[in-house]
Motif scaffolding. Structure first.
Motif, mmCIF file in Angstrom:
data_model
loop_
_atom_site.group_PDB
_atom_site.id
_atom_site.type_symbol
_atom_site.label_atom_id
_atom_site.label_comp_id
_atom_site.label_asym_id
_atom_site.label_seq_id
_atom_site.Cartn_x
_atom_site.Cartn_y
_atom_site.Cartn_z
ATOM 1 N N ILE A 197 42.719 50.427 42.621
ATOM 2 C CA ILE A 197 42.944 49.639 41.485
ATOM 3 C C ILE A 197 42.635 48.136 41.981
ATOM 4 C CG2 ILE A 197 44.681 48.711 39.804
ATOM 5 C CD1 ILE A 197 46.368 51.286 40.369
ATOM 6 N N VAL A 198 41.881 47.300 41.154
ATOM 7 C CA VAL A 198 41.656 45.919 41.443
ATOM 8 C C VAL A 198 42.019 45.144 40.248
ATOM 9 C CG1 VAL A 198 39.969 44.268 42.050
ATOM 10 C CG2 VAL A 198 39.587 46.541 42.780
ATOM 11 N N ASN A 199 42.981 44.384 40.571
ATOM 12 C CA ASN A 199 43.476 43.273 39.519
ATOM 13 C C ASN A 199 42.980 42.001 39.620
ATOM 14 O OD1 ASN A 199 45.157 41.767 37.690
ATOM 15 N ND2 ASN A 199 46.936 41.696 38.914
ATOM 16 N N PHE A 200 42.157 41.744 38.562
ATOM 17 C CA PHE A 200 41.462 40.208 38.392
ATOM 18 C C PHE A 200 42.286 39.504 37.287
ATOM 19 C CE2 PHE A 200 37.777 42.796 40.014
ATOM 20 C CZ PHE A 200 37.477 42.109 41.142
ATOM 21 N N SER A 201 43.387 39.039 37.978
ATOM 22 C CA SER A 201 44.387 38.348 36.891
ATOM 23 C C SER A 201 43.643 37.336 35.886
ATOM 24 C CB SER A 201 45.540 37.897 37.606
ATOM 25 O OG SER A 201 46.595 37.247 36.663
ATOM 26 N N LEU A 202 43.969 37.647 34.722
ATOM 27 C CA LEU A 202 43.103 36.743 33.753
ATOM 28 C C LEU A 202 43.176 35.408 33.894
ATOM 29 C CD1 LEU A 202 41.801 37.055 30.616
ATOM 30 C CD2 LEU A 202 43.996 36.416 29.819
ATOM 31 N N PHE A 203 42.180 34.684 34.064
ATOM 32 C CA PHE A 203 41.984 33.373 33.897
ATOM 33 C C PHE A 203 41.243 33.043 32.821
ATOM 34 C CE2 PHE A 203 38.017 34.998 35.678
ATOM 35 C CZ PHE A 203 36.984 34.137 35.170
ATOM 36 N N LEU A 204 41.609 31.730 32.480
ATOM 37 C CA LEU A 204 41.141 31.094 31.079
ATOM 38 C C LEU A 204 39.795 29.998 31.135
ATOM 39 C CD1 LEU A 204 44.945 30.373 30.221
ATOM 40 C CD2 LEU A 204 43.453 32.423 29.457
ATOM 41 N N HIS A 205 38.952 30.175 30.253
ATOM 42 C CA HIS A 205 37.803 29.441 30.460
ATOM 43 C C HIS A 205 37.384 28.897 29.091
ATOM 44 C CE1 HIS A 205 33.851 28.122 31.919
ATOM 45 N NE2 HIS A 205 34.215 28.501 32.904
ATOM 46 N N LYS A 206 36.811 27.792 29.129
ATOM 47 C CA LYS A 206 36.607 27.317 27.650
ATOM 48 C C LYS A 206 34.936 27.735 27.130
ATOM 49 C CE LYS A 206 38.940 22.601 28.044
ATOM 50 N NZ LYS A 206 38.919 21.386 27.849
ATOM 51 N N ASP A 207 34.206 28.703 28.174
ATOM 52 C CA ASP A 207 33.137 29.098 27.822
ATOM 53 C C ASP A 207 33.101 30.360 27.100
ATOM 54 O OD1 ASP A 207 31.821 26.597 28.431
ATOM 55 O OD2 ASP A 207 31.439 27.397 30.466
ATOM 56 N N VAL A 208 34.274 31.202 26.818
ATOM 57 C CA VAL A 208 34.429 32.422 26.472
ATOM 58 C C VAL A 208 34.987 32.275 25.040
ATOM 59 C CG1 VAL A 208 34.651 33.438 28.858
ATOM 60 C CG2 VAL A 208 36.736 32.729 27.219
ATOM 61 N N SER A 209 34.967 33.481 24.375
ATOM 62 C CA SER A 209 35.244 33.456 22.893
ATOM 63 C C SER A 209 36.855 33.395 22.732
ATOM 64 C CB SER A 209 34.830 34.794 22.282
ATOM 65 O OG SER A 209 35.136 35.937 22.858
ATOM 66 N N LEU A 210 37.493 33.926 24.008
ATOM 67 C CA LEU A 210 38.838 33.902 23.817
ATOM 68 C C LEU A 210 39.391 32.570 23.874
ATOM 69 C CD1 LEU A 210 41.489 35.380 24.369
ATOM 70 C CD2 LEU A 210 41.457 35.253 26.695
ATOM 71 N N TYR A 211 38.792 31.423 24.245
ATOM 72 C CA TYR A 211 39.245 30.231 24.044
ATOM 73 C C TYR A 211 39.244 29.842 22.679
ATOM 74 C CZ TYR A 211 39.204 25.171 24.323
ATOM 75 O OH TYR A 211 39.623 23.635 24.408
ATOM 76 N N GLU A 212 38.584 30.225 21.715
ATOM 77 C CA GLU A 212 38.663 29.986 20.181
ATOM 78 C C GLU A 212 40.078 30.553 19.745
ATOM 79 O OE1 GLU A 212 36.871 27.881 18.656
ATOM 80 O OE2 GLU A 212 36.162 27.406 20.565
ATOM 81 N N GLU A 213 40.379 31.761 20.330
ATOM 82 C CA GLU A 213 41.339 32.415 19.894
ATOM 83 C C GLU A 213 42.729 31.610 20.252
ATOM 84 O OE1 GLU A 213 41.181 34.600 17.542
ATOM 85 O OE2 GLU A 213 39.240 35.951 18.112
ATOM 86 N N ILE A 214 42.769 31.143 21.401
ATOM 87 C CA ILE A 214 43.862 30.173 21.966
ATOM 88 C C ILE A 214 43.992 29.250 21.042
ATOM 89 C CG2 ILE A 214 44.652 29.006 24.057
ATOM 90 C CD1 ILE A 214 42.947 30.902 25.674
ATOM 91 N N LYS A 215 42.984 28.318 20.602
ATOM 92 C CA LYS A 215 42.816 27.059 19.811
ATOM 93 C C LYS A 215 43.416 27.422 18.481
ATOM 94 C CE LYS A 215 38.828 25.505 20.063
ATOM 95 N NZ LYS A 215 37.656 24.557 20.025
#
Length: 294
Positions: A197-215
């Motif tokens: 199991i590899v856990n790449f804990s979520l990081f936040l980046h302005k270049d991904v579509s998730l950023y728009e969901e945060i905004k």
């Protein structure tokens, strides 16, 4: 070979020879990922792949393990994978395992007979981005599968003898849902028993579509304290029928939790307890490059 894009592979593959067979990712729609957004997906010509094998062989190389890149090499057709595997074994007689990233969909697109013959041709570990144990989170993040599809894919690959390794992301469920996600993931892993199991804990980046969901307020990020607490709850609940190697990485925190379950579980939990105590009250979120919360 000139490598295009960012090298992406599991920590367990650091000693493997990495052989690119494609550029980019066939799917490339996950809301949290920016690894391949700048690339146009394409398969590399077999001639180019063979030239790289010849180059390494002529330099004295005969690796025991090969990792196929890039984003989802298992999406290649069974026939094309078979050709690549045969070339690898012809140039590298010591090769005992060919490993690669896979998606649930790329596994389910292949018949049981395809999976059986790819195992016989040398494929051993498939790294699957499970990410979350919650169906609504998988849907929101635009993963290419739900939990039932993941169960079926893992059942089929294990039937063929393939080894299943899981990628997850603490924090992917958002603020206030870490415990819920940890408990759902623990149930999933207790039933499916991954080797790693590899856990790449979520990081936040302005270049991904998730950023728009945060905004727009549709996604509220968890802070790093929540991520650590989620990670601890997951490890606490894992029931190991076999040994499981765990590696937890955090982009923003200087902590890495890794070890072999079950024998090192208590040591790992103690390390997380210390990190949780140090993190309380800080409210830090994992914006890469220290970017401020919008």
């Amino acid at each position: 070979m000139n490598y295009e894009g960012q090298i992406c592979r599991a920590p367990m593959e650091r000693a493997s020879f990495m052989l690119p067979v494609m550029v980019g990712c066939t799917y490339n729609r996950c809301k949290f990922c920016d690894l391949f957004k700048h690339l146009t997906y394409r398969e590399l010509p077999l001639k180019q792949i063979e030239e790289e094998l010849k180059r390494v062989q002529s330099a004295g190389g005969d690796p025991g393990k090969v990792f196929l890149g890039d984003g989802n090499a298992f999406s290649l057709s069974p026939d094309r994978l078979q050709e690549i595997l045969e070339m690898i074994h012809s140039y590298f007689p010591s090769c005992e395992a060919v490993n690669m990233d896979a998606t649930v969909t790329s596994i389910l697109s292949k018949s049981q007979e395809d999976l059986d013959r790819l195992y016989k041709a040398g494929v051993r570990h498939l790294y699957i981005g499970i990410e979350s144990g919650l169906d609504d989170v998988l849907t929101f993040m635009e993963k290419d599968h739900g939990l039932e599809e993941a169960y079926e894919a893992i059942r089929r690959l294990k039937k063929a003898g393939l080894i299943y390794d899981a990628h997850i992301m603490t924090g992917v469920a958002g603020h206030g849902r870490g415990r819920e996600n940890a408990e759902a993931l623990a149930e999933f892993f207790n039933r499916t028993q991954p080797r790693h199991i590899v856990n790449f804990s979520l990081f936040l980046h302005k270049d991904v579509s998730l950023y728009e969901e945060i905004k727009n307020g549709r996604f509220v990020p968890a802070d790093e304290l929540e991520n650590l607490q989620e990670e601890r709850r997951l490890l606490e609940l894992l029931e190991e029928v076999q040994e499981i190697r765990y590696d937890g990485l955090h982009d923003f925190l200087e902590i890495r939790v890794r070890g072999i379950l079950p024998r090192e579980k208590e040591k790992m939990l103690e390390k997380l307890d210390r990190a949780i105590a140090e993190e309380k009250g800080k409210g830090i979120e994992a914006w890469v490059e220290g970017m401020p919360v919008p």
